[in-house]
Design a protein around this motif. Structure first.
Motif, PDB file in Angstrom:
ATOM      1  N   VAL A 153      25.165  -2.413  -5.970  1.00  0.00           N
ATOM      2  CA  VAL A 153      24.290  -3.147  -7.016  1.00  0.00           C
ATOM      3  C   VAL A 153      25.132  -3.848  -8.305  1.00  0.00           C
ATOM      4  O   VAL A 153      25.890  -2.959  -8.840  1.00  0.00           O
ATOM      5  CB  VAL A 153      23.010  -3.237  -6.810  1.00  0.00           C
ATOM      6  N   LEU A 154      25.139  -4.702  -8.986  1.00  0.00           N
ATOM      7  CA  LEU A 154      24.796  -5.201 -10.028  1.00  0.00           C
ATOM      8  C   LEU A 154      24.042  -4.755 -10.790  1.00  0.00           C
ATOM      9  O   LEU A 154      22.750  -6.088 -10.913  1.00  0.00           O
ATOM     10  CB  LEU A 154      25.783  -6.440 -10.222  1.00  0.00           C
ATOM     11  N   VAL A 155      23.545  -4.278 -11.974  1.00  0.00           N
ATOM     12  CA  VAL A 155      22.240  -3.634 -12.477  1.00  0.00           C
ATOM     13  C   VAL A 155      22.214  -3.930 -14.344  1.00  0.00           C
ATOM     14  O   VAL A 155      23.991  -3.619 -14.418  1.00  0.00           O
ATOM     15  CB  VAL A 155      21.193  -2.985 -12.538  1.00  0.00           C
ATOM     16  N   TRP A 156      22.096  -4.676 -15.044  1.00  0.00           N
ATOM     17  CA  TRP A 156      22.519  -4.380 -16.550  1.00  0.00           C
ATOM     18  C   TRP A 156      20.440  -3.959 -17.738  1.00  0.00           C
ATOM     19  O   TRP A 156      19.998  -4.715 -16.751  1.00  0.00           O
ATOM     20  CB  TRP A 156      23.130  -5.829 -16.986  1.00  0.00           C
ATOM     21  N   ARG A 157      20.247  -4.233 -18.589  1.00  0.00           N
ATOM     22  CA  ARG A 157      19.136  -3.583 -19.156  1.00  0.00           C
ATOM     23  C   ARG A 157      18.979  -5.135 -19.628  1.00  0.00           C
ATOM     24  O   ARG A 157      19.314  -6.411 -19.834  1.00  0.00           O
ATOM     25  CB  ARG A 157      19.673  -2.872 -20.784  1.00  0.00           C
ATOM     26  N   ARG A 158      17.917  -5.628 -19.295  1.00  0.00           N
ATOM     27  CA  ARG A 158      16.501  -6.527 -19.889  1.00  0.00           C
ATOM     28  C   ARG A 158      17.726  -7.006 -21.697  1.00  0.00           C
ATOM     29  O   ARG A 158      17.490  -8.451 -21.763  1.00  0.00           O
ATOM     30  CB  ARG A 158      15.629  -6.321 -20.432  1.00  0.00           C
ATOM     31  N   SER A 159      17.557  -6.134 -22.512  1.00  0.00           N
ATOM     32  CA  SER A 159      17.703  -6.499 -23.399  1.00  0.00           C
ATOM     33  C   SER A 159      19.697  -6.941 -23.969  1.00  0.00           C
ATOM     34  O   SER A 159      19.795  -6.799 -25.255  1.00  0.00           O
ATOM     35  CB  SER A 159      17.961  -5.101 -24.454  1.00  0.00           C
ATOM     36  N   PHE A 160      20.124  -6.886 -22.822  1.00  0.00           N
ATOM     37  CA  PHE A 160      22.199  -7.009 -23.066  1.00  0.00           C
ATOM     38  C   PHE A 160      21.464  -8.921 -23.453  1.00  0.00           C
ATOM     39  O   PHE A 160      21.353  -9.623 -22.737  1.00  0.00           O
ATOM     40  CB  PHE A 160      22.211  -6.673 -21.773  1.00  0.00           C
ATOM     41  N   THR A 161      22.528  -8.686 -24.307  1.00  0.00           N
ATOM     42  CA  THR A 161      22.712  -9.900 -24.816  1.00  0.00           C
ATOM     43  C   THR A 161      23.699 -10.731 -24.466  1.00  0.00           C
ATOM     44  O   THR A 161      23.674 -12.076 -24.675  1.00  0.00           O
ATOM     45  CB  THR A 161      22.897  -9.702 -26.034  1.00  0.00           C
ATOM     46  N   ARG A 162      24.821  -9.989 -23.168  1.00  0.00           N
ATOM     47  CA  ARG A 162      25.863 -11.665 -23.076  1.00  0.00           C
ATOM     48  C   ARG A 162      26.061 -11.576 -21.641  1.00  0.00           C
ATOM     49  O   ARG A 162      26.269 -11.236 -20.051  1.00  0.00           O
ATOM     50  CB  ARG A 162      26.980 -10.794 -23.132  1.00  0.00           C
ATOM     51  N   TYR A 163      24.587 -12.488 -21.610  1.00  0.00           N
ATOM     52  CA  TYR A 163      24.632 -12.770 -19.809  1.00  0.00           C
ATOM     53  C   TYR A 163      25.677 -13.440 -19.674  1.00  0.00           C
ATOM     54  O   TYR A 163      25.646 -13.368 -17.800  1.00  0.00           O
ATOM     55  CB  TYR A 163      22.762 -13.406 -20.171  1.00  0.00           C
ATOM     56  N   GLU A 164      26.245 -14.116 -19.778  1.00  0.00           N
ATOM     57  CA  GLU A 164      27.788 -14.552 -19.555  1.00  0.00           C
ATOM     58  C   GLU A 164      28.725 -13.908 -18.607  1.00  0.00           C
ATOM     59  O   GLU A 164      29.270 -14.712 -17.853  1.00  0.00           O
ATOM     60  CB  GLU A 164      28.420 -15.796 -20.594  1.00  0.00           C
ATOM     61  N   ALA A 165      28.905 -12.943 -19.613  1.00  0.00           N
ATOM     62  CA  ALA A 165      29.494 -11.968 -19.219  1.00  0.00           C
ATOM     63  C   ALA A 165      29.119 -10.853 -17.764  1.00  0.00           C
ATOM     64  O   ALA A 165      30.004 -10.930 -16.416  1.00  0.00           O
ATOM     65  CB  ALA A 165      29.670 -10.331 -20.287  1.00  0.00           C
ATOM     66  N   ILE A 166      28.011 -10.439 -17.078  1.00  0.00           N
ATOM     67  CA  ILE A 166      27.464 -10.220 -16.208  1.00  0.00           C
ATOM     68  C   ILE A 166      27.393 -11.998 -14.951  1.00  0.00           C
ATOM     69  O   ILE A 166      27.877 -11.933 -13.797  1.00  0.00           O
ATOM     70  CB  ILE A 166      26.353 -10.140 -16.443  1.00  0.00           C
ATOM     71  N   ALA A 167      27.283 -12.907 -15.499  1.00  0.00           N
ATOM     72  CA  ALA A 167      27.237 -14.157 -14.750  1.00  0.00           C
ATOM     73  C   ALA A 167      28.989 -14.500 -14.176  1.00  0.00           C
ATOM     74  O   ALA A 167      29.086 -14.377 -12.971  1.00  0.00           O
ATOM     75  CB  ALA A 167      26.888 -15.754 -15.556  1.00  0.00           C
ATOM     76  N   ALA A 204      32.993 -13.585  -9.966  1.00  0.00           N
ATOM     77  CA  ALA A 204      35.062 -12.945  -9.363  1.00  0.00           C
ATOM     78  C   ALA A 204      33.855 -12.507  -8.231  1.00  0.00           C
ATOM     79  O   ALA A 204      34.481 -12.726  -7.375  1.00  0.00           O
ATOM     80  CB  ALA A 204      34.527 -12.070 -10.867  1.00  0.00           C
ATOM     81  N   ILE A 205      32.552 -11.856  -8.415  1.00  0.00           N
ATOM     82  CA  ILE A 205      32.563 -10.955  -7.337  1.00  0.00           C
ATOM     83  C   ILE A 205      32.553 -11.595  -5.862  1.00  0.00           C
ATOM     84  O   ILE A 205      33.028 -11.111  -5.076  1.00  0.00           O
ATOM     85  CB  ILE A 205      31.342  -9.807  -7.403  1.00  0.00           C
ATOM     86  N   TYR A 206      31.112 -12.877  -6.188  1.00  0.00           N
ATOM     87  CA  TYR A 206      30.804 -13.081  -4.924  1.00  0.00           C
ATOM     88  C   TYR A 206      32.475 -14.786  -4.377  1.00  0.00           C
ATOM     89  O   TYR A 206      32.192 -15.025  -3.298  1.00  0.00           O
ATOM     90  CB  TYR A 206      30.034 -14.652  -5.196  1.00  0.00           C
ATOM     91  N   ALA A 207      33.413 -14.743  -5.298  1.00  0.00           N
ATOM     92  CA  ALA A 207      34.624 -15.105  -5.160  1.00  0.00           C
ATOM     93  C   ALA A 207      35.268 -14.761  -4.155  1.00  0.00           C
ATOM     94  O   ALA A 207      36.424 -15.370  -3.375  1.00  0.00           O
ATOM     95  CB  ALA A 207      34.987 -15.662  -5.919  1.00  0.00           C
ATOM     96  N   CYS A 208      35.332 -13.523  -4.109  1.00  0.00           N
ATOM     97  CA  CYS A 208      36.473 -12.229  -3.359  1.00  0.00           C
ATOM     98  C   CYS A 208      36.040 -11.988  -1.992  1.00  0.00           C
ATOM     99  O   CYS A 208      34.514 -11.913  -1.944  1.00  0.00           O
ATOM    100  CB  CYS A 208      36.793 -11.236  -3.959  1.00  0.00           C
ATOM    101  N   PRO A 209      37.058 -12.390  -0.869  1.00  0.00           N
ATOM    102  CA  PRO A 209      36.699 -12.735   0.741  1.00  0.00           C
ATOM    103  C   PRO A 209      36.304 -11.713   0.761  1.00  0.00           C
ATOM    104  O   PRO A 209      38.058 -10.931   1.038  1.00  0.00           O
ATOM    105  CB  PRO A 209      37.330 -13.888   0.917  1.00  0.00           C
ATOM    106  N   LEU A 210      36.095  -9.892   1.176  1.00  0.00           N
ATOM    107  CA  LEU A 210      36.207  -8.783   1.370  1.00  0.00           C
ATOM    108  C   LEU A 210      35.803  -7.989   2.770  1.00  0.00           C
ATOM    109  O   LEU A 210      34.975  -8.529   3.187  1.00  0.00           O
ATOM    110  CB  LEU A 210      35.515  -8.281   0.429  1.00  0.00           C
ATOM    111  N   ASP A 211      36.535  -7.483   3.815  1.00  0.00           N
ATOM    112  CA  ASP A 211      36.115  -7.224   4.303  1.00  0.00           C
ATOM    113  C   ASP A 211      35.153  -6.390   5.000  1.00  0.00           C
ATOM    114  O   ASP A 211      35.671  -5.715   4.147  1.00  0.00           O
ATOM    115  CB  ASP A 211      38.183  -6.811   5.491  1.00  0.00           C
ATOM    116  N   GLY A 212      34.536  -6.729   5.563  1.00  0.00           N
ATOM    117  CA  GLY A 212      33.513  -5.155   5.788  1.00  0.00           C
ATOM    118  C   GLY A 212      32.489  -5.577   5.000  1.00  0.00           C
ATOM    119  O   GLY A 212      31.613  -4.360   4.733  1.00  0.00           O
TER     120      GLY A 212
END
Length: 80
Positions: A47-61, A66-74
Motif C-alpha cells: 500500500v501507499l500511505v502518507w501522513r496527513r501533515s505531508f504537504t507535497r500531495y502532488e508528489a504522492i499523486a 506512475a504505479i497505475y501506469a505500469c502493467p505488472l504481471d501478477g
C-alpha cells in the motif's frame, strides 16, 4: 539482503529462496530454476500511505499515477 545477492547465493548452491514474481527474469538463468507456487499461492498487499501533515500531495499523486501506469504481471490493483 538484496534480491540479486540472494539469487547469486542460490545459483552458487547455497540454498533456496522465495522471491517476488516481479523479480523473475524473462530470460532463463542456467543455474536457477523458478518454480511458481501451487494454488492457492501466497499473496501480499503493498500500500501507499502518507501522513496527513505531508504537504507535497502532488508528489504522492505522481507516484500513484506512475504505479497505475505500469502493467505488472501478477499484480491486481485494489482501486484506481
Amino acid at each position: 539482503s538484496s534480491l540479486e545477492t540472494i539469487k547469486h547465493m542460490v545459483a552458487a548452491g547455497m540454498g533456496v529462496t522465495v522471491v517476488p514474481r516481479l523479480s523473475v527474469p524473462v530470460e532463463p538463468h542456467p543455474h536457477l530454476a523458478y518454480i511458481p507456487f501451487e494454488e492457492p499461492a501466497p499473496t501480499r498487499r503493498v500500500v501507499l500511505v502518507w501522513r496527513r501533515s505531508f504537504t507535497r500531495y502532488e508528489a504522492i499523486a505522481a507516484l500513484r499515477n506512475a504505479i497505475y501506469a505500469c502493467p505488472l504481471d501478477g499484480v491486481s490493483l485494489l482501486s484506481s
